[in-house]
Design an enzyme around this catalytic site. Sequence first.
Site, PDB file in Angstrom:
ATOM      1  N   GLN A 148       0.856  -1.192   0.000  1.00 54.93           N
ATOM      2  CA  GLN A 148       0.000   0.000   0.000  1.00 54.93           C
ATOM      3  C   GLN A 148       0.892   1.243   0.000  1.00 54.93           C
ATOM      4  O   GLN A 148       1.681   1.434   0.939  1.00 54.93           O
ATOM      5  CB  GLN A 148      -0.854  -0.047   1.272  1.00 54.93           C
ATOM      6  CG  GLN A 148      -1.833   1.070   1.438  1.00 54.93           C
ATOM      7  CD  GLN A 148      -2.354   1.113   2.866  1.00 54.93           C
ATOM      8  OE1 GLN A 148      -1.633   0.795   3.805  1.00 54.93           O
ATOM      9  NE2 GLN A 148      -3.599   1.503   3.044  1.00 54.93           N
ATOM     10  N   SER A 208       0.994   6.574   2.634  1.00 64.17           N
ATOM     11  CA  SER A 208       1.621   7.571   3.518  1.00 64.17           C
ATOM     12  C   SER A 208       2.814   8.236   2.844  1.00 64.17           C
ATOM     13  O   SER A 208       3.517   7.620   2.044  1.00 64.17           O
ATOM     14  CB  SER A 208       2.101   6.910   4.811  1.00 64.17           C
ATOM     15  OG  SER A 208       1.041   6.248   5.427  1.00 64.17           O
ATOM     16  N   GLU A 246      -8.916  -2.092   6.045  1.00 56.67           N
ATOM     17  CA  GLU A 246      -7.682  -2.164   6.832  1.00 56.67           C
ATOM     18  C   GLU A 246      -8.001  -2.220   8.325  1.00 56.67           C
ATOM     19  O   GLU A 246      -7.477  -3.048   9.055  1.00 56.67           O
ATOM     20  CB  GLU A 246      -6.825  -0.942   6.507  1.00 56.67           C
ATOM     21  CG  GLU A 246      -5.476  -0.938   7.193  1.00 56.67           C
ATOM     22  CD  GLU A 246      -4.569   0.167   6.648  1.00 56.67           C
ATOM     23  OE1 GLU A 246      -4.996   0.908   5.745  1.00 56.67           O
ATOM     24  OE2 GLU A 246      -3.436   0.260   7.140  1.00 56.67           O
ATOM     25  N   GLU A 283      -5.438   8.655  18.146  1.00 53.17           N
ATOM     26  CA  GLU A 283      -6.139   9.952  18.179  1.00 53.17           C
ATOM     27  C   GLU A 283      -7.137  10.045  17.022  1.00 53.17           C
ATOM     28  O   GLU A 283      -8.260  10.543  17.196  1.00 53.17           O
ATOM     29  CB  GLU A 283      -5.127  11.117  18.101  1.00 53.17           C
ATOM     30  CG  GLU A 283      -4.282  11.306  19.358  1.00 53.17           C
ATOM     31  CD  GLU A 283      -3.145  10.288  19.487  1.00 53.17           C
ATOM     32  OE1 GLU A 283      -2.849   9.568  18.502  1.00 53.17           O
ATOM     33  OE2 GLU A 283      -2.557  10.191  20.584  1.00 53.17           O
TER      34      GLU A 283
HETATM   35  C1  LIG Z   1       2.883  -0.885  11.616  1.00 52.23           C
HETATM   36  C2  LIG Z   1       2.664   0.158  10.558  1.00 52.23           C
HETATM   37  C3  LIG Z   1       2.397  -0.238   9.257  1.00 52.23           C
HETATM   38  C4  LIG Z   1       2.195   0.728   8.273  1.00 52.23           C
HETATM   39  N1  LIG Z   1       2.022   0.313   6.980  1.00 52.23           N
HETATM   40  C5  LIG Z   1       1.812   1.243   6.020  1.00 52.23           C
HETATM   41  C6  LIG Z   1       1.670   0.840   4.649  1.00 52.23           C
HETATM   42  O1  LIG Z   1       1.786  -0.338   4.308  1.00 52.23           O
HETATM   43  N2  LIG Z   1       1.426   1.779   3.733  1.00 52.23           N
HETATM   44  C7  LIG Z   1       1.317   3.114   4.050  1.00 52.23           C
HETATM   45  O2  LIG Z   1       1.077   3.916   3.161  1.00 52.23           O
HETATM   46  N3  LIG Z   1       1.506   3.548   5.327  1.00 52.23           N
HETATM   47  C8  LIG Z   1       1.748   2.631   6.311  1.00 52.23           C
HETATM   48  N4  LIG Z   1       1.954   3.039   7.616  1.00 52.23           N
HETATM   49  C9  LIG Z   1       1.919   4.470   7.929  1.00 52.23           C
HETATM   50  C10 LIG Z   1       0.685   4.864   8.754  1.00 52.23           C
HETATM   51  O3  LIG Z   1      -0.482   4.816   7.987  1.00 52.23           O
HETATM   52  C11 LIG Z   1       0.956   6.256   9.313  1.00 52.23           C
HETATM   53  O4  LIG Z   1       2.080   6.172  10.155  1.00 52.23           O
HETATM   54  C12 LIG Z   1      -0.215   6.774  10.114  1.00 52.23           C
HETATM   55  O5  LIG Z   1      -1.302   7.039   9.280  1.00 52.23           O
HETATM   56  C13 LIG Z   1       0.156   8.039  10.907  1.00 52.23           C
HETATM   57  O6  LIG Z   1       0.709   8.984  10.078  1.00 52.23           O
HETATM   58  P1  LIG Z   1       2.095   9.733  10.450  1.00 52.23           P
HETATM   59  O7  LIG Z   1       3.070   8.679  10.841  1.00 52.23           O
HETATM   60  O8  LIG Z   1       2.421  10.633   9.317  1.00 52.23           O
HETATM   61  O9  LIG Z   1       1.763  10.568  11.741  1.00 52.23           O
HETATM   62  P2  LIG Z   1       1.055  11.990  11.782  1.00 52.23           P
HETATM   63  O10 LIG Z   1      -0.195  11.975  10.965  1.00 52.23           O
HETATM   64  O11 LIG Z   1       2.042  13.063  11.476  1.00 52.23           O
HETATM   65  O12 LIG Z   1       0.629  12.091  13.294  1.00 52.23           O
HETATM   66  C14 LIG Z   1       1.547  12.483  14.323  1.00 52.23           C
HETATM   67  C15 LIG Z   1       0.773  12.548  15.632  1.00 52.23           C
HETATM   68  O13 LIG Z   1      -0.254  13.553  15.536  1.00 52.23           O
HETATM   69  C16 LIG Z   1      -1.523  13.006  15.846  1.00 52.23           C
HETATM   70  N5  LIG Z   1      -2.562  13.618  15.001  1.00 52.23           N
HETATM   71  C17 LIG Z   1      -2.503  13.829  13.674  1.00 52.23           C
HETATM   72  N6  LIG Z   1      -3.654  14.373  13.233  1.00 52.23           N
HETATM   73  C18 LIG Z   1      -4.455  14.532  14.314  1.00 52.23           C
HETATM   74  C19 LIG Z   1      -5.778  15.056  14.511  1.00 52.23           C
HETATM   75  N7  LIG Z   1      -6.500  15.515  13.486  1.00 52.23           N
HETATM   76  N8  LIG Z   1      -6.295  15.032  15.765  1.00 52.23           N
HETATM   77  C20 LIG Z   1      -5.557  14.563  16.818  1.00 52.23           C
HETATM   78  N9  LIG Z   1      -4.289  14.072  16.685  1.00 52.23           N
HETATM   79  C21 LIG Z   1      -3.751  14.053  15.463  1.00 52.23           C
HETATM   80  C22 LIG Z   1      -1.395  11.530  15.518  1.00 52.23           C
HETATM   81  O14 LIG Z   1      -2.329  10.746  16.231  1.00 52.23           O
HETATM   82  C23 LIG Z   1       0.048  11.242  15.949  1.00 52.23           C
HETATM   83  O15 LIG Z   1       0.103  11.019  17.327  1.00 52.23           O
HETATM   84  C24 LIG Z   1       2.222   2.107   8.610  1.00 52.23           C
HETATM   85  C25 LIG Z   1       2.521   2.498   9.911  1.00 52.23           C
HETATM   86  C26 LIG Z   1       2.763   1.537  10.867  1.00 52.23           C
HETATM   87  C27 LIG Z   1       3.125   1.997  12.239  1.00 52.23           C
END
Ligand SMILES: Cc1cc2nc3c(=O)[nH]c(=O)nc-3n(C[C@H](O)[C@H](O)[C@H](O)COP(=O)(O)OP(=O)(O)OC[C@H]3O[C@@H](n4cnc5c(N)ncnc54)[C@H](O)[C@@H]3O)c2cc1C
Length: 407
Positions: free
Chosen positions: A128, A131, A246, A374
């Site tokens: 996928q 991100s 998912e 969150e």
């Molecule tokens: C085990 C694992 C597997 C994954 N596999 C995939 C994959 O196969 N393909 C893919 O594309 N991605 C994948 N990901 C990525 C995953 O989808 C993202 O890490 C996730 O969506 C969070 O995005 P970010 O890391 O950019 O954090 P951010 O979105 O930057 O968030 C940072 C912090 O801010 C908080 N936050 C953000 N927005 C808000 C809001 N509106 N209200 C309150 N709090 C908020 C979040 O909860 C978090 O604590 C994977 C991640 C993990 C950990």
Amino acid sequence: MTFDDTPEQAAYRATARTWIADHMPAPIDAADAPIGSTEHLEHMRLWQRAKAEHGYACIAWPAAIGGGGGTPIQQAIFDQEEARAGLSSNYFMTGLKICLPPLLKHGSDAQRARFIAPAVRGDEIWCQLFSEPSNGSDLAAARTRAVRVGDGWRIDGQKVWNSNADRSDFGLLLARTDPDLVKHAGLTMFWIDMRAPGVDVRPLRQMNGGAEFNEVYLDGVMLRDDQRVGDIGEGWAVALTTLANERAALGGGTGPTWRDLLALARLVPSGDSVLADDPVFGQQLAGFYTEAESFRLLGLRMLSKLSRGEQPGPEASAAKLVWSNHVQALSAAAVELTGDYGMIDDPALAPLAAAFQARLMWAPGLRIGGGTDEILRNIIAERVLGLPADARADKGMAFRDIPQGTR
Ligand SMILES: Cc1cc2nc3c(=O)[nH]c(=O)nc-3n(C[C@H](O)[C@H](O)[C@H](O)COP(=O)(O)OP(=O)(O)OC[C@H]3O[C@@H](n4cnc5c(N)ncnc54)[C@H](O)[C@@H]3O)c2cc1C
């Protein structure tokens, strides 16, 4: 309301259980084929193929395209029996439970004919590509560009955290086709060949020593227009199909449980007895049992929706939230109660083959992937409790006008 199997479901369960016992792969030595190795993948591929040949892979998908021609309830029963036997098909899960359902719903007949059956057999693996470094939770803010070139598209951008991308054959890619529209409207979904020129996959090392995730750089990757999944501008609707599947796939699963914690506590001396007899430990265990029951019941609620032909809604978010927090707290408690052994992650030395140690290292990721705690709480607040929506400063604004950070 009864949660017991109907006579037909019980018969299906008994047949599935016998079939699994007769066909499951012989255990493989973790030293020869650690999880994540090519040897382990090939071992699990044989299991996937066996399931496909007997109609037990993707049971609820039509047989004509490679599925089992059964029902979602039968799939859920088989999943339970597979987990009970300690088997999992993680290498194929991203494809079968996350990337291909949108292809089934939004893709073309030609795409379904080409991709579904090989993925069901485990011959082809999907990842996928959603991100990006600047957007995870705010997925609709994807910056990877898809620009029209002749009859096709040119892709430039970067994706990150892509599970299994380094061993994948294909990826489901969310890209921005029109930055002049509001952010949700300017997105389009594509499939890409992970070995195409311009695709550069770089594994990321994790704290548990593994490297399940990758960064994927897309530099002038050329796509044909028939690599589009759904209409131009329909990318957000396709992404939502992916995300619903998912969360439903993530909220539950295999791994050590409160029963294993109790087994551990029976080994740990405490005063004249063992920790399992300590009333304070008993209270802690009762808490874990209650949580486990709550996500089991949420799972059953999703199942009863599926049996009525409906799609799981916010309960998938609730189940994933409760389950991932439970996994982390349970693993932390287990590691703590085993004292010095809790620091040892060698399966040959630690109790229960270090299952809780491995789980503890993995748990933070569970609370992030597929929607962070969150974000899931926001969904529950808005869609279940009817509270005011999260503030959106960019509402109604063309994507190109949304302010970005500068270096
Ligand atoms: C085990 C694992 C597997 C994954 N596999 C995939 C994959 O196969 N393909 C893919 O594309 N991605 C994948 N990901 C990525 C995953 O989808 C993202 O890490 C996730 O969506 C969070 O995005 P970010 O890391 O950019 O954090 P951010 O979105 O930057 O968030 C940072 C912090 O801010 C908080 N936050 C953000 N927005 C808000 C809001 N509106 N209200 C309150 N709090 C908020 C979040 O909860 C978090 O604590 C994977 C991640 C993990 C950990």
